[in-house]
Design a protein around this motif. Structure first.
Motif, PDB file in Angstrom:
ATOM      1  N   ARG A 468      52.542 -37.069 -23.993  1.00 52.77           N
ATOM      2  CA  ARG A 468      52.169 -35.647 -24.373  1.00 52.77           C
ATOM      3  C   ARG A 468      53.216 -35.106 -25.400  1.00 52.77           C
ATOM      4  NH1 ARG A 468      48.082 -32.910 -21.152  1.00 52.77           N
ATOM      5  NH2 ARG A 468      47.093 -34.556 -19.671  1.00 52.77           N
ATOM      6  N   TYR A 469      52.872 -35.018 -26.651  1.00 53.02           N
ATOM      7  CA  TYR A 469      53.697 -34.372 -27.611  1.00 53.02           C
ATOM      8  C   TYR A 469      53.329 -33.071 -28.163  1.00 53.02           C
ATOM      9  CZ  TYR A 469      55.779 -38.908 -28.776  1.00 53.02           C
ATOM     10  OH  TYR A 469      56.283 -40.079 -28.469  1.00 53.02           O
ATOM     11  N   ARG A 470      54.304 -32.049 -28.338  1.00 51.81           N
ATOM     12  CA  ARG A 470      54.266 -30.733 -28.689  1.00 51.81           C
ATOM     13  C   ARG A 470      55.303 -30.359 -29.809  1.00 51.81           C
ATOM     14  NH1 ARG A 470      55.806 -27.917 -23.211  1.00 51.81           N
ATOM     15  NH2 ARG A 470      57.814 -26.893 -23.807  1.00 51.81           N
ATOM     16  N   LEU A 471      55.224 -29.335 -30.521  1.00 52.60           N
ATOM     17  CA  LEU A 471      56.114 -28.771 -31.560  1.00 52.60           C
ATOM     18  C   LEU A 471      57.344 -28.604 -30.918  1.00 52.60           C
ATOM     19  CD1 LEU A 471      56.876 -27.960 -34.373  1.00 52.60           C
ATOM     20  CD2 LEU A 471      55.819 -25.872 -33.952  1.00 52.60           C
ATOM     21  N   THR A 472      57.242 -27.796 -29.900  1.00 51.86           N
ATOM     22  CA  THR A 472      58.488 -27.529 -29.012  1.00 51.86           C
ATOM     23  C   THR A 472      59.033 -28.636 -28.036  1.00 51.86           C
ATOM     24  OG1 THR A 472      57.210 -26.439 -27.453  1.00 51.86           O
ATOM     25  CG2 THR A 472      57.930 -25.076 -29.328  1.00 51.86           C
TER      26      THR A 472
END
Length: 484
Positions: A468-472
């Motif tokens: 799971r990727y996110r900007l932060t």
């Protein structure tokens, strides 16, 4: 639902359609064209994100990011340090410098003498913010600004620092901030992209900027930034070739869309449908872009506000004016890059020219948005990728010096979009080398920007290759002290 899918002769279900197609309003619109009642029952992905809908009520609708590529020296612009002048030429104390790594450009220096700013500062506005004499127009709008003097990063060289600030990772091929917003919020104007990029150059060649800074990464390609150029064709390959009229183009796109739909049914690759969206967007842009790019109809008072350079294509001033027009026409994220801030030497001369390039137009943009009633819903950001050292790089003379890269602290400002106006947040020590109050990590800054647009940075997630990727990434917190 399965019956509906069968009636339309398609081989994908609704959940797959929503999760593998694009999650913006543009994609929802395309989906409703392919299957008009596809969304009639309401749809959510398994992480709880509704396509094109924020997690909570936003304070801002759009972002204009005035990125100062090369890292402006905070000591000459916003972080007033008279102690540096008092200690001019003295070695930086080991207790201040600590064990910070050096760049390859100063690793060979045997001496690290402190250097004070060549320019004077004054206090302005109700906030009594210190602003240097290099930024007189910015000084005039300090009561609209939130000046953050305590941002810090982990990267010490330009490319990883710039990539980190724009994508949340020092490695490439991650979605940029504009792409994340496109993914999370979708498009406001079906005739223009959600994410647009404008480039300008200051003194010298400056540090380069690359398309990976506005990439979609592993998101669908519909979310990548669209770069404008200053030439006759602002968007390359948008114009129809000789001998093709609008009807011919429309017929061609309709036939290609049918072929792509068949290919998607067979292979299920979401990039096939992303291409359909891009073709349709390009078709609509053919009529929308010329109108947006036309600055000849701007009244004299607006030209005077931004300065005469705003009528010269490719200048920072012209790009600021274009950013206002794009933003008011519903472009969600407008990214400007102004190159030339990398002053390792000859800093007094070069930074004065850079400041002159950007000062009037930056302040004009804030003023213009405010007088149009758009500042409250538009977040304007100004700043670079890291700061500059309190000691000189190279030889220190009576009238010349340089400053090396400094990740431990740097200054940005924000305006509008629900950010507190007229405040100065964070402090550095008396030599401007270390943060002494209210540190703000790059991921904290990114989390706060997303929050202003109604997005929870911990829930804006995309699953790719089992992660799971996110900007932060895996950190970051919203800085509530900055929010009005």
């Amino acid at each position: 639902m399965e019956k509906l899918i069968e009636e339309h002769g398609l081989t994908f279900n609704r959940r797959r359609f929503l999760s593998r197609l694009s999650l913006g309003l543009g994609s929802a619109a395309l989906g409703s064209l392919l299957i008009p009642d596809l969304f009639s029952g309401g749809a959510f992905d398994e992480d709880g994100l509704t396509p094109g809908i924020p997690h909570f009520a936003p304070k801002a609708k759009r972002v204009i990011y005035l990125f100062q590529n090369g890292a402006p020296s905070q000591q000459e612009l916003f972080d007033y340090k008279p102690k540096l002048r008092d200690m001019q030429g003295q070695e930086i104390p080991p207790s201040v410098r600590g064990s910070q790594r050096l760049t390859g450009m100063t690793a060979g220096q045997s001496s690290f003498p402190l250097v004070g700013s060549f320019v004077d500062f004054k206090q302005y506005g109700q906030s009594r913010a210190w602003v240097s004499d290099l930024m007189p127009y910015t000084a005039g709008i300090v009561d609209d600004l939130c000046i953050v003097k305590s941002l810090y990063t982990e990267a010490i060289n330009h490319d990883p620092a710039l990539t980190f600030l724009q994508t949340g990772s020092q490695q490439g091929n991650r979605p940029s901030m504009g792409a994340w917003l496109s993914y999370g919020l979708g498009n406001e104007n079906k005739n223009l992209p959600t994410f647009m990029v404008l480039l300008s150059r200051g003194i010298g060649n400056g540090q380069g900027v690359y398309s990976k800074l506005w990439t979609n990464g592993f998101l669908d390609s519909i979310h990548q930034g669209v770069q404008f150029s200053k030439g006759e064709d602002p968007v390359l390959y948008l114009r129809d070739p000789d001998g093709m009229d609008r009807k011919d183009r429309r017929d061609m796109l309709d036939n290609v869309a049918q072929l792509n739909e068949l290919a998607y049914q067979e292979f299920g690759d979401p990039e096939i449908m992303a291409k359909v969206q891009q073709y349709e967007m390009a078709y609509r842009m053919q009529t929308a872009i010329p109108e947006v790019m036309d600055l000849s109809k701007e009244p004299d008072d607006i030209v005077k506000l931004y300065g005469p350079d705003c009528l010269v294509p490719g200048t920072f001033a012209a790009n600021c004016l274009l950013a206002r027009k794009l933003s008011e026409n519903g472009v969600r994220f407008v990214q400007l890059y102004h190159q030339g801030w990398d002053q390792h030497g000859n800093l007094p001369f070069e930074i004065a020219k850079q400041a002159k390039d950007v000062d009037q137009a930056s302040a004009a943009l804030v003023t213009d948005l405010k007088q149009r009633g758009l500042l409250d819903e538009t977040l304007v950001i100004w700043g670079g990728e890291f700061g500059r050292t309190s000691y000189t790089q190279g030889k220190l003379t009576a009238d010349n010096y340089g400053r090396d890269h400094h990740p431990r602290c740097f200054t940005i400002w924000m305006a509008g979009g629900g950010i507190k106006p007229g405040i100065v947040y964070g402090e550095t020590d008396e030599l401007g080398y270390n943060i002494s109050e209210n540190p703000v990590h790059v991921h904290d800054f990114q989390a706060t920007v997303l929050h202003q647009l109604g997005l929870n940075h911990e829930k804006l997630i995309y699953k790719h290759l089992g992660r799971r990727y996110r900007l932060t990434d895996v950190s970051g917190k919203v800085v509530n002290d900055l929010i009005s």
